[in-house]
Design a protein around this motif. Structure first.
Motif, PDB file in Angstrom:
ATOM      1  N   VAL A  19       0.840  -1.202   0.000  1.00 26.79           N
ATOM      2  CA  VAL A  19       0.000   0.000   0.000  1.00 26.79           C
ATOM      3  C   VAL A  19       0.874   1.250   0.000  1.00 26.79           C
ATOM      4  CG1 VAL A  19      -1.610   1.337   1.392  1.00 26.79           C
ATOM      5  CG2 VAL A  19      -2.025  -1.079   1.014  1.00 26.79           C
ATOM      6  N   ALA A  20       1.955   1.231   0.782  1.00 23.81           N
ATOM      7  CA  ALA A  20       2.859   2.385   0.825  1.00 23.81           C
ATOM      8  C   ALA A  20       3.527   2.599  -0.538  1.00 23.81           C
ATOM      9  CB  ALA A  20       3.909   2.190   1.915  1.00 23.81           C
ATOM     10  N   VAL A  21       3.933   1.516  -1.185  1.00 22.10           N
ATOM     11  CA  VAL A  21       4.554   1.626  -2.509  1.00 22.10           C
ATOM     12  C   VAL A  21       3.538   2.150  -3.527  1.00 22.10           C
ATOM     13  CG1 VAL A  21       5.505   0.273  -4.422  1.00 22.10           C
ATOM     14  CG2 VAL A  21       6.339  -0.094  -2.105  1.00 22.10           C
ATOM     15  N   ALA A  22       2.301   1.661  -3.448  1.00 18.81           N
ATOM     16  CA  ALA A  22       1.267   2.117  -4.377  1.00 18.81           C
ATOM     17  C   ALA A  22       0.985   3.605  -4.203  1.00 18.81           C
ATOM     18  CB  ALA A  22      -0.013   1.306  -4.177  1.00 18.81           C
ATOM     19  N   PHE A  23       0.894   4.061  -2.961  1.00 19.06           N
ATOM     20  CA  PHE A  23       0.672   5.486  -2.733  1.00 19.06           C
ATOM     21  C   PHE A  23       1.869   6.311  -3.207  1.00 19.06           C
ATOM     22  CE2 PHE A  23      -2.615   4.521   0.649  1.00 19.06           C
ATOM     23  CZ  PHE A  23      -3.656   5.034  -0.102  1.00 19.06           C
ATOM     24  N   GLY A  24       3.075   5.798  -3.015  1.00 20.34           N
ATOM     25  CA  GLY A  24       4.268   6.493  -3.489  1.00 20.34           C
ATOM     26  C   GLY A  24       4.284   6.613  -5.005  1.00 20.34           C
ATOM     27  N   LEU A  25       3.929   5.528  -5.700  1.00 19.15           N
ATOM     28  CA  LEU A  25       3.882   5.566  -7.161  1.00 19.15           C
ATOM     29  C   LEU A  25       2.793   6.510  -7.660  1.00 19.15           C
ATOM     30  CD1 LEU A  25       4.423   1.801  -8.026  1.00 19.15           C
ATOM     31  CD2 LEU A  25       6.018   3.684  -8.384  1.00 19.15           C
ATOM     32  N   LEU A  26       1.664   6.491  -7.000  1.00 20.70           N
ATOM     33  CA  LEU A  26       0.580   7.402  -7.381  1.00 20.70           C
ATOM     34  C   LEU A  26       1.006   8.855  -7.190  1.00 20.70           C
ATOM     35  CD1 LEU A  26      -2.377   7.783  -8.267  1.00 20.70           C
ATOM     36  CD2 LEU A  26      -2.977   7.747  -5.841  1.00 20.70           C
ATOM     37  N   LEU A  27       1.653   9.133  -6.081  1.00 19.00           N
ATOM     38  CA  LEU A  27       2.125  10.496  -5.824  1.00 19.00           C
ATOM     39  C   LEU A  27       3.186  10.908  -6.845  1.00 19.00           C
ATOM     40  CD1 LEU A  27       2.035  12.963  -3.960  1.00 19.00           C
ATOM     41  CD2 LEU A  27       3.837  11.890  -2.619  1.00 19.00           C
ATOM     42  N   ALA A  28       4.091   9.995  -7.188  1.00 17.50           N
ATOM     43  CA  ALA A  28       5.115  10.304  -8.186  1.00 17.50           C
ATOM     44  C   ALA A  28       4.489  10.566  -9.549  1.00 17.50           C
ATOM     45  CB  ALA A  28       6.115   9.157  -8.281  1.00 17.50           C
ATOM     46  N   TYR A  29       3.488   9.770  -9.918  1.00 21.27           N
ATOM     47  CA  TYR A  29       2.814   9.968 -11.202  1.00 21.27           C
ATOM     48  C   TYR A  29       2.102  11.317 -11.247  1.00 21.27           C
ATOM     49  CZ  TYR A  29      -0.495   9.328 -15.001  1.00 21.27           C
ATOM     50  OH  TYR A  29      -1.241   9.497 -16.132  1.00 21.27           O
ATOM     51  N   LEU A  30       1.367  11.638 -10.204  1.00 15.67           N
ATOM     52  CA  LEU A  30       0.659  12.917 -10.173  1.00 15.67           C
ATOM     53  C   LEU A  30       1.636  14.089 -10.179  1.00 15.67           C
ATOM     54  CD1 LEU A  30      -2.218  12.093  -7.657  1.00 15.67           C
ATOM     55  CD2 LEU A  30      -2.345  12.274 -10.146  1.00 15.67           C
ATOM     56  N   THR A  31       2.755  13.951  -9.464  1.00 13.56           N
ATOM     57  CA  THR A  31       3.776  14.998  -9.457  1.00 13.56           C
ATOM     58  C   THR A  31       4.361  15.182 -10.856  1.00 13.56           C
ATOM     59  OG1 THR A  31       4.305  14.476  -7.166  1.00 13.56           O
ATOM     60  CG2 THR A  31       5.930  15.751  -8.386  1.00 13.56           C
ATOM     61  N   SER A  32       4.605  14.076 -11.561  1.00 13.93           N
ATOM     62  CA  SER A  32       5.164  14.197 -12.910  1.00 13.93           C
ATOM     63  C   SER A  32       4.174  14.866 -13.855  1.00 13.93           C
ATOM     64  CB  SER A  32       5.566  12.824 -13.448  1.00 13.93           C
ATOM     65  OG  SER A  32       4.427  12.040 -13.711  1.00 13.93           O
ATOM     66  N   LEU A  33       2.890  14.603 -13.682  1.00 13.40           N
ATOM     67  CA  LEU A  33       1.895  15.275 -14.523  1.00 13.40           C
ATOM     68  C   LEU A  33       1.883  16.775 -14.269  1.00 13.40           C
ATOM     69  CD1 LEU A  33      -1.188  12.875 -14.422  1.00 13.40           C
ATOM     70  CD2 LEU A  33       0.387  13.259 -16.298  1.00 13.40           C
ATOM     71  N   VAL A  34       1.912  17.150 -13.012  1.00 12.31           N
ATOM     72  CA  VAL A  34       1.876  18.576 -12.661  1.00 12.31           C
ATOM     73  C   VAL A  34       3.151  19.268 -13.134  1.00 12.31           C
ATOM     74  CG1 VAL A  34       1.867  20.199 -10.735  1.00 12.31           C
ATOM     75  CG2 VAL A  34       0.274  18.287 -10.751  1.00 12.31           C
ATOM     76  N   LEU A  35       4.305  18.663 -12.858  1.00 17.64           N
ATOM     77  CA  LEU A  35       5.563  19.275 -13.287  1.00 17.64           C
ATOM     78  C   LEU A  35       5.683  19.313 -14.807  1.00 17.64           C
ATOM     79  CD1 LEU A  35       8.118  17.876 -10.699  1.00 17.64           C
ATOM     80  CD2 LEU A  35       7.191  20.173 -10.848  1.00 17.64           C
ATOM     81  N   GLY A  36       5.213  18.265 -15.467  1.00 22.42           N
ATOM     82  CA  GLY A  36       5.248  18.251 -16.931  1.00 22.42           C
ATOM     83  C   GLY A  36       4.398  19.357 -17.527  1.00 22.42           C
ATOM     84  N   TYR A  37       3.298  19.651 -16.875  1.00 28.55           N
ATOM     85  CA  TYR A  37       2.430  20.716 -17.371  1.00 28.55           C
ATOM     86  C   TYR A  37       3.081  22.081 -17.201  1.00 28.55           C
ATOM     87  CZ  TYR A  37      -1.589  23.782 -17.865  1.00 28.55           C
ATOM     88  OH  TYR A  37      -2.423  24.780 -18.256  1.00 28.55           O
ATOM     89  N   PHE A  38       3.682  22.322 -16.037  1.00 24.25           N
ATOM     90  CA  PHE A  38       4.236  23.643 -15.752  1.00 24.25           C
ATOM     91  C   PHE A  38       5.629  23.853 -16.325  1.00 24.25           C
ATOM     92  CE2 PHE A  38       1.028  23.496 -12.304  1.00 24.25           C
ATOM     93  CZ  PHE A  38       0.335  24.622 -12.668  1.00 24.25           C
ATOM     94  N   LEU A  39       6.404  22.802 -16.487  1.00 26.15           N
ATOM     95  CA  LEU A  39       7.777  22.961 -16.961  1.00 26.15           C
ATOM     96  C   LEU A  39       7.911  22.769 -18.469  1.00 26.15           C
ATOM     97  CD1 LEU A  39       9.733  21.132 -14.138  1.00 26.15           C
ATOM     98  CD2 LEU A  39       9.311  23.564 -14.403  1.00 26.15           C
ATOM     99  N   ARG A  40       6.797  22.552 -19.136  1.00 24.50           N
ATOM    100  CA  ARG A  40       6.822  22.395 -20.584  1.00 24.50           C
ATOM    101  C   ARG A  40       7.258  23.722 -21.205  1.00 24.50           C
ATOM    102  NH1 ARG A  40       1.324  20.404 -22.856  1.00 24.50           N
ATOM    103  NH2 ARG A  40       1.103  20.662 -20.642  1.00 24.50           N
ATOM    104  N   GLY A  41       8.118  23.621 -22.166  1.00 27.96           N
ATOM    105  CA  GLY A  41       8.601  24.830 -22.826  1.00 27.96           C
ATOM    106  C   GLY A  41       7.525  25.444 -23.704  1.00 27.96           C
ATOM    107  N   PRO A  42       7.782  26.636 -24.176  1.00 29.80           N
ATOM    108  CA  PRO A  42       6.795  27.268 -25.060  1.00 29.80           C
ATOM    109  C   PRO A  42       6.693  26.497 -26.371  1.00 29.80           C
ATOM    110  CG  PRO A  42       8.820  28.538 -25.024  1.00 29.80           C
ATOM    111  CD  PRO A  42       8.957  27.462 -23.977  1.00 29.80           C
ATOM    112  N   ALA A  43       5.549  26.602 -26.993  1.00 25.42           N
ATOM    113  CA  ALA A  43       5.334  25.916 -28.265  1.00 25.42           C
ATOM    114  C   ALA A  43       6.293  26.481 -29.312  1.00 25.42           C
ATOM    115  CB  ALA A  43       3.895  26.087 -28.719  1.00 25.42           C
ATOM    116  N   LYS A  44       6.906  25.577 -30.041  1.00 26.55           N
ATOM    117  CA  LYS A  44       7.868  26.005 -31.058  1.00 26.55           C
ATOM    118  C   LYS A  44       7.133  26.329 -32.347  1.00 26.55           C
ATOM    119  CE  LYS A  44      11.526  23.224 -29.124  1.00 26.55           C
ATOM    120  NZ  LYS A  44      12.430  22.101 -29.318  1.00 26.55           N
ATOM    121  N   ASP A  45       7.504  27.433 -32.940  1.00 20.39           N
ATOM    122  CA  ASP A  45       6.927  27.829 -34.213  1.00 20.39           C
ATOM    123  C   ASP A  45       7.738  27.166 -35.311  1.00 20.39           C
ATOM    124  OD1 ASP A  45       5.452  29.060 -36.174  1.00 20.39           O
ATOM    125  OD2 ASP A  45       6.625  30.905 -36.114  1.00 20.39           O
TER     126      ASP A  45
END
Length: 123
Positions: free
Chosen positions: A34-60
């Motif tokens: 259960v602890a590992v599952a919660f850790g993986l879930l937290l890591a996945y959600l963190t990667s989604l949030v960071l991926g959204y905010f740290l994405r570079g500007p759209a390239k023209d």
């Protein structure tokens, strides 16, 4: 004295005797899983949030004409494949039927003409 006790009081006094087990069913292994599952879930959600905010500007990438001009420096075969990729993206209906024949890839001039024709039709 029995008349003063309501049904709600009786239910609440019955709840005081309920106790959770001290050891979880499945033992320590289930707690670790259960602890590992919660850790993986937290890591996945963190990667989604960071991926959204740290994405570079759209390239023209520029217009289709600019993309075709950028391919001019490539070797002949690589340029033909890159032009076919552009045709697949911008004008999939214009993929030449000769492409599947034994003759091979159509000349680069024809591929560029197809792309430019699709650009004028879409504009």
């Amino acid at each position: 004295m029995a008349e003063g006790i309501t049904t709600v009081d009786a239910m609440l006094s019955g709840l005081h005797d309920i106790r959770l087990p001290e050891v979880a069913p499945g033992g320590i292994i289930s707690e670790i899983l259960v602890a590992v599952a919660f850790g993986l879930l937290l890591a996945y959600l963190t990667s989604l949030v960071l991926g959204y905010f740290l994405r570079g500007p759209a390239k023209d990438v520029g217009s289709l004409t600019d993309q075709i001009a950028a391919l001019a420096g490539l070797p002949h075969d690589d340029r033909a494949v890159a032009l076919l990729h552009l045709i697949q993206i911008h004008a999939p209906a214009a993929v030449p039927t000769e492409l599947y024949a034994r003759a091979g890839i159509p000349p680069i001039d024809e591929l560029e003409a197809m792309l430019l024709k699709s650009e004028t039709q879409n504009a």
